[in-house]
Structures are given as structure tokens and as C-alpha cells.
Design an enzyme around this catalytic site. Structure first.
Site, PDB file in Angstrom:
ATOM      1  NE  ARG A  17      50.178 -41.075  -2.691  1.00 18.22           N
ATOM      2  CZ  ARG A  17      49.572 -39.916  -2.512  1.00 18.22           C
ATOM      3  NH1 ARG A  17      48.348 -39.738  -2.978  1.00 18.22           N
ATOM      4  NH2 ARG A  17      50.151 -38.939  -1.865  1.00 18.22           N
ATOM      5  CG  HIS A 705      28.139 -39.814  -8.741  1.00 16.44           C
ATOM      6  ND1 HIS A 705      29.077 -39.778  -7.749  1.00 16.44           N
ATOM      7  CD2 HIS A 705      27.111 -40.534  -8.249  1.00 16.44           C
ATOM      8  CE1 HIS A 705      28.641 -40.457  -6.704  1.00 16.44           C
ATOM      9  NE2 HIS A 705      27.448 -40.925  -6.979  1.00 16.44           N
TER      10      HIS A 705
END
Ligand code: GLN
Ligand code: ZN
Length: 766
Positions: A17, A705
């Protein structure tokens, strides 16, 4: 004569990653743009060299992306919405990331990012191009040329990959205020000159092949779309006669698009032989002589080793029809959707590891298949492959007779609650004694730094199990107390013991394996590490009862038991490919069903089975929906129906666009469903005005959110709107989703407001 080997795309995140780390370092201001670019360059170079060394002939370039390949296409053609203040010229990195992530309001130009949505039926998310009716396009990036030349400088000839113009337009949207009757394809004449320029430039740099991805060919296109395809590729053909065009489709059959596709003036067609087995014979029969075929036999969407025997049979029949010179061997789609390499798995046991193939291993499989086909590989390769296919088929780890027996014994009655909803409702009312418009949450409470640290300490054996569990109990106690103080009606324990809603359960079930480094890009820098379901699934012991029971012992109010549903477990894992997904879903359902029964026996009166992934599992083509919906609804019902009428079953979904599947949602027969609704009130009103949802429902009134705390009034307004289409006695009040990503400072006031809003709405008489 040897067949060419072809790869459509390689993972961009790097074996560890590295891209994520570089991006996040750059965004936080710790790394410079030059460092980010250097990290990206290293990943590309490694990827190219690896593919070259493996023996891939057609190696992709421009498959890399700093964020997303659809966003790259927007910048390539200069489709940058006005709010980003782009003034022409090449799109710079700041604008690029502003489109991906939004521009902060601290700068003078605050701008919301492009919308994000799922890439066809994968768990990869792309940024949705935005067009307007007067849209113009200009070449505004040199990325495909730069990357082609970068590889060339390393001595590696590559095939630049472009998202095809038809899919690019169809994947985009025209924001509603401009959209009345506007056809995105009408932008094609404006768009094509940019594609022509790109193609000519690639030709001038020496590209011999260019790959155009048209994933939308896996959907049923209409005649206008067919005409657009025809005209686009005719023009591209003429623009750069020396370049060979490779048209790539994947994720499904071409179906009705096949005749048009075969008429396109391209030099090669890639098909997904894994997802379109029924169509192969027809394609081989009808492929024009002018076209080569890239035959995607190695599954690019899953992690299993290829069965060489089966693949060779297919490849041999293809070679017989086409000749080796017109046949290429490839993965079924870009390898973006699988982890980079098995090399980095040190903890998987040898047997299981033998069954798996990640991107790097898949390329080796492609090359080995090509060698086997031409008779150049050692026959050992085939014998070895046969042995491991057999070991998987016969393994007692993968096949558990007890699970199979339990599945066979499932009877029609197991999918049914004892009584229909109205009767259950009366019993539940008496058992639970909830006020009207009852309030609750979706399950999780904030996952703080402190909590993560405690979990990490336990994982690294720096604290004992007893210490960790005491820590969790303290968290639960605080959370229950807080919910009581706030005045919520149905409480939860807070899910502090879970890091991930699938991993937590998978980790306690047989048939699941977890990788150390099996990361797959979800979007931008975000990666997920899906569990691997390799065998028959069962639950050796209760998974959540301890925590639910503890929480319930602290309060007289009902505590909801929280479970992840079978379809979500399936959808967010790599699933075995040796039996239908529906079968694996049933096994998962049986395991959850046992957990539900144990929760009930432990005195838990409400159990929530989350299915946020139900909708995203929908097949690409509508014709395939009924079958999927049938077995997924059955799996949910199997999980949920083993309880007494008095026990209330909840479910939760993170969206409310289910106009088109509302019958199936109702068929789940959950007593209560909570859905996300605060941002899309209109969608909700539309759906429920047309459909009388038979059971209870909690449309979210707080958009979790966003860090913003909504006030009482706003939430009352949302409750009022819901009351217009949902009868009062069937309405619940709750947030949109779980609170694990929020901070306590937001959660406490927002929940207080939510309870106050419910109280005030109870007094309304409409
Ligand atoms: N119960 C889960 C939570 O509250 C649900 C999460 C989800 O729907 N994605 O976090
Ligand atoms: Zn949710």
C-alpha cells in the site's frame, strides 16, 4: 506458434500500500508533490518489470492512477466542472485532488467533490464525470503519453489503456438542474476529437496497440448507444491507422451487444470468459477474420487458482477456430480487483496458500497456460495444477459434511416466521412497550483512538484477554448509561469489540481465512482487505451473545443484538468459486440463524441483522435480478425466521434508492427496517408514496456522514415528511447509519436533539 499473453491492468496500490501512504502523506502536508510522484513512479516501474519478467506480451500502461482512472479520463479530456475554477491548460494536481476529495472552504474556492459510485458490480468506486449540455472537451493531461514514454525509457513497450468514449459518457451524469431530456451521448461529437488526438499522439510515440475499455458493454445498450459505438470506433480507426485497437469488455456477456461489437473496426476484442461462459462458442463462431480475441480465462475478480485443465479445453477450442495468431490469453478483467501478490502472505498455511492466486500469480498462470497450449511447458505444470485442484475439491477443511447435512435439512417452514407481521406486532408491542415513534441507533458508537489502541495492545499480546474484556465492558457500561440519560428507547451495546462488521464475524466462523496483506483498492487511498471464504461455513460457538447479554444486564430498556447478515458477509468477501454463491449464502444464513437463536435464549428481545450490501449485489443486467433477489431474500429470511413472534427482527440498509427492489425489501419480512434517508428525502417520499411498506420503518433523520450536528427542528421536519407517507404507528426515529466514524462530541448533542425531535413529533397530530 505462440499465443500472445495480455494483461488489462495491474493493481496500483503497491505491494505494501505504498500509494496509500504516499497520498495520505501528501494530503496531510508531510510529503511534497515530488515525493508523491516518485512513489507513484516506483510502483509503476515495479509493476511493469514484474509483468515483463513474468512473460506478459501486452503490458498495460496508463492503468496506474493517483486516485481513479475515470477521474484521470475527466482530466484527460478536460471535463472539469466549473466550480473547481480550472482555467484551461493541463489540469494540475490540486485541481485533480479537489475533484476527488473536494476543496476545503479555507481556500477561496470551496467545492464539493465529484460524486462517487461503484464501478459496475465491483467494490471499487469511481468518481462520476459531470457533464452539462454545453460541455466542451480539450486535451488537458499528458498522462497516457508520459506513462507510455516512462515505460519505453525502461525498455518496456506497453499498451496504453484508455477508458472508451462510450463508457466514459455513459458512466457520467448531467446534474439534475440541467438534465431534462439531455442525452449524454450527444456529447460524443465534441468528445471524439480529443480521443483522436490522444490516439495520434500515442501513435507518434510508437504505440502499436491501444486498449479501449468499454465495460458498459456488459449492460444491455440500446440502438442509439450501438450507433454511437459504431461511429466512435470508426472515427478512432481512421484517426490512427497504424495503431491496433483492442476493445476490452468484462464482467459479463455481451448479449445483445454482440453483433454490433463484432462489426466494430478494431483489431482485437477482449472478453471475460469467466463471466460469460455461455457466450464463448457464439463469439468464436462469429468473430470476423480481421479480429483477434483476447480470451480472459483467468478470473480477475477472485483469488482462486485457475483450473488449467478446464481452461486449456476452452483455449484449445478457441485456437482450433482462430489459429494461435489470433488468440491471446489474459485475465478476465483488470487485476485491480485482486491483491498484489501472495508473496507477502507469511501466515497462511501452505495448503490454503496453494489454492490462491493474487495478481502476480494470476499473470504466471496466464503465461503458463500459453506455454502449455503451445506444448512448451513442462507437463509437471499441468500435473501440479491438477493435484492442487483435487486437493481443494477433496479437502476436509473445505468440505464439512455436517454443514452439508444441515443445508439439506432446511425446510420451507424455516424461511417463515411463525405468524405474519400483524400478529407478531401485537405480541411485540406487549413485550417491548415502546412509545410511539420509538428512538434507536443503528448499532455502533464512536471508535476512538483509545479503543483502537486497546484493541491493538490486545492483538499484540501486550494486554491479557481479561484486561481487554474489562476495557470493553467499561465502554459498554458508559455507552448504555449515556443512551439511558439521553432517553433513547431501544439501546445498543455500541459494537466496541468490532473493527469491521464482516471480519468480526468471519473471524469466528469456520470456512473463513484472513490475509495479512490482501489489500484491494476501494477508492483513492482507501483499501479493504476482504476475508476469503474457502470452505463450508459454520459457527462453532456464540459470537456476540456475551456482549449483548452484558449490555442488557445493565438496563431495563431493550438492548438490540447486532449481527451482520449473510448477503453482506458474502458481498464483502472473496467467495469460493466451487459452489453457487447462493449455497454459500445459505450456509452463512444458517450460522447467523444459530446466533439469533442464542441471543433470544439469552434474553435479547430485539435482534438487528444488517444488510447494507444487499442492493450492491444486484447483477448488472436486470434479467438476472429475480434470481439473485430470490436467493438473497431467502438467505435473510433463513437467518431471521427461527425466533418467537415476540422477538423483534430489525434490519438496516445504508441507502434508500430501492424503488426498483422494494418488493424484495418488503419480502425480507423484517419487523423493522432502518434506512438512510436524511439527505434524500425526496427519494424516500417517492418510494413510500407509491408503495405501502407493510412493516415498520426508520428513515434516518441525521446524516451521520457529516460532522454537523442537526438541530431539533430539522429533524422534526424530516419526521413530518416521513409521516406523510408512513403511518405513525409504523415509524421509527433513528440516525442514517452507525456512529463509529463520528466523535462523541457530535454524537451526544445530535442524539439528544434526535430524542427531543421524536418527543416533539409525538405531540404532532397529523
Ligand atoms: N450496525 C452497523 C453499525 O452501526 C451497521 C453499519 C452499516 O450499515 N454499514 O456500524
Ligand atoms: Zn448503514
Amino acid at each position: 506458434m505462440k499465443c500472445l499473453t495480455h494483461n488489462l491492468g495491474f493493481p496500483r496500490i503497491g505491494p505494501h500500500r505504498e500509494l496509500k501512504k504516499a497520498l495520505e502523506g501528501f494530503w496531510s502536508g508531510k510529503l511534497t508533490e515530488a515525493t508523491l510522484r516518485a512513489a507513484a513512479k516506483t510502483i509503476r516501474e515495479q509493476n511493469w518489470r514484474l509483468q515483463k519478467n513474468t512473460g506478459i506480451d501486452l503490458i498495460p500502461s496508463n492503468d496506474f492512477s493517483l486516485y481513479d482512472h475515470v477521474l484521470d479520463t475527466c482530466t484527460l479530456v478536460g471535463a472539469v466542472p466549473g466550480r473547481f475554477g480550472w482555467r484551461g491548460g493541463n489540469v494540475d494536481l490540486a485541481t485533480y485532488f479537489a475533484m476527488a476529495r473536494g476543496a476545503a472552504s479555507s481556500t477561496d474556492s470551496a467545492a464539493a467533490p465529484l460524486e462517487m459510485t461503484k464501478w459496475l458490480d465491483t467494490n471499487y468506486h469511481y468518481l462520476v464525470p459531470e457533464f452539462h449540455p454545453q460541455q466542451t472537451f480539450h486535451l488537458a493531461s499528458t498522462k497516457p503519453f508520459d506513462e507510455f514514454n516512462e515505460a519505453k525509457a525502461l525498455g518496456i513497450e506497453t499498451v496504453p489503456v484508455l477508458l472508451g468514449p462510450i463508457s466514459f459518457l455513459l458512466l457520467g451524469k448531467v446534474p439534475t438542474k440541467n438534465s431534462q431530456g439531455f442525452d449524454r451521448l450527444s456529447l460524443l461529437p465534441a468528445l471524439l476529437p480529443v480521443y483522436e488526438t490522444v490516439l495520434c499522439r500515442l501513435e507518434s510515440f510508437g504505440a502499436r496497440w491501444v486498449q479501449f475499455d468499454e465495460p458498459m458493454l456488459a449492460l444491455d445498450l440500446d440502438s442509439t448507444e450501438h450507433t454511437a459505438l459504431q461511429s466512435a470506433y470508426t472515427r478512432l480507426r481512421l484517426a490512427a491507422p497504424a495503431v491496433k485497437l483492442l476493445l476490452a469488455t468484462y464482467f459479463g456477456e455481451l448479449g445483445k451487444n454482440l453483433p454490433t461489437t463484432l462489426r466494430l473496426p478494431v483489431n482485437a476484442l477482449h472478453i471475460d470468459a469467466v463471466r460469460a461462459p455461455r457466450e464463448l462458442a457464439e463469439v468464436l463462431e462469429a468473430l470476423p477474420h480481421s479480429m483477434a480475441l483476447s480470451f480472459g480465462v483467468v478470473d480477475g475478480r477472485n483469488v482462486w487458482r485457475n483450473d488449467f485443465t478446464g481452461s486449456l479445453k476452452l483455449l484449445e477450442s478457441a485456437r482450433e477456430k482462430l489459429g494461435a495468431e489470433r488468440l491471446m490469453i489474459s485475465p478476465s478483467c483488470s487485476l485491480l480487483h485482486v491483491p498484489v501478490s501472495l508473496k507477502h502472505e507469511t501466515k497462511l498455511d501452505a495448503e490454503l496458500k496453494n489454492w490462491l492466486a493474487f495478481a502476480e500469480e494470476k499473470l504466471t498462470e496466464v503465461v503458463t497456460l500459453a506455454r502449455l497450449l503451445e506444448g512448451a511447458a513442462s507437463p509437471d505444470a499441468l500435473a501440479q495444477n491438477r493435484a492442487l485442484v483435487r486437493s481443494r475439491r477433496e479437502s476436509s477443511r473445505a468440505h464439512d459434511p455436517a454443514v452439508k447435512r444441515r443445508c439439506e435439512k432446511i425446510a420451507a417452514g424455516d424461511f417463515q416466521r411463525a405468524s405474519p407481521y400483524p400478529a407478531r406486532r401485537r405480541l411485540q408491542e406487549a413485550a417491548l412497550r415502546l412509545p410511539s415513534l420509538p428512538t434507536t441507533t443503528i448499532g455502533s458508537f464512536p471508535q476512538t483512538e483509545n479503543l483502537r489502541a486497546a484493541r491493538a495492545r490486545f492483538r499484540k499480546a501486550q494486554s491479557t484477554r481479561a484486561e481487554y474484556e474489562r476495557f470493553l465492558e467499561d465502554e459498554i457500561r458508559r455507552c448504555v448509561q449515556l443512551q439511558e440519560e439521553i432517553g433513547l428507547d431501544v439501546l445498543v451495546h455500541g459494537e466496541f469489540e468490532r473493527n469491521d462488521m464482516v471480519e468480526y464475524f468471519g473471524g469466528q466462523m469456520n470456512g473463513f481465512a484472513f490475509t495479512e496483506n490482501g489489500w484491494v483498492q476501494s477508492y483513492g487511498s482507501r483499501c479493504v482487505k476482504p476475508p476469503v471464504i474457502f470452505g463450508d461455513v459454520s459457527r462453532p460457538r456464540p459470537m456476540t451473545v456475551r456482549w449483548a447479554k452484558f449490555a442488557q444486564s445493565l438496563t431495563d430498556k431493550p438492548v438490540k443484538g447486532m449481527l451482520t447478515g449473510p448477503i453482506t458477509m458474502l458481498q464483502w468477501s472473496f467467495v469460493r468459486d466451487d459452489q453457487p454463491r447462493s449455497e454459500t449464502a445459505r450456509q452463512l444464513a444458517l450460522a447467523i440463524r444459530e446466533e439469533v437463536a442464542d441471543l433470544e435464549a439469552a434474553g435479547i428481545r430485539i435482534v438487528q441483522i444488517d444488510e447494507p450490501a444487499l442492493r450492491e449485489g444486484l447483477p448488472l443486467r436486470k434479467a438476472d435480478w429475480p434470481d439473485y433477489l430470490k436467493w438473497s431474500v431467502e438467505a435473510f429470511r433463513l437467518a431471521a425466521s427461527g425466533v418467537k413472534d415476540e422477538t423483534q427482527i430489525h434490519t438496516h440498509m445504508c441507502y434508500c434508492e430501492f424503488n426498483d427492489i422494494i418488493d424484495s425489501i418488503a419480502a425480507l419480512d423484517a419487523d423493522v427496517i432502518s434506512i438512510e434517508a436524511s439527505r434524500s428525502r425526496m427519494e424516500l417520499l417517492r418510494t413510500f408514496a407509491a408503495f405501502r411498506y407493510p412493516n415498520e420503518i426508520g428513515p434516518g433523520v441525521w446524516d451521520i456522514h457529516s460532522p454537523r450536528v442537526p438541530n431539533v427542528d430539522e429533524m422534526v421536519q424530516l419526521i413530518r415528511a416521513a409521516l406523510k407517507v408512513i403511518p405513525r404507528e409504523r415509524l421509527w426515529v433513528n440516525p442514517d447509519c452507525g456512529l463509529k466514524t463520528r466523535r462523541w462530541e457530535e454524537v451526544v448533542p445530535a442524539l439528544k436533539n434526535l430524542v427531543a425531535a421524536a418527543q416533539s413529533a409525538r405531540k404532532l397530530n397529523s
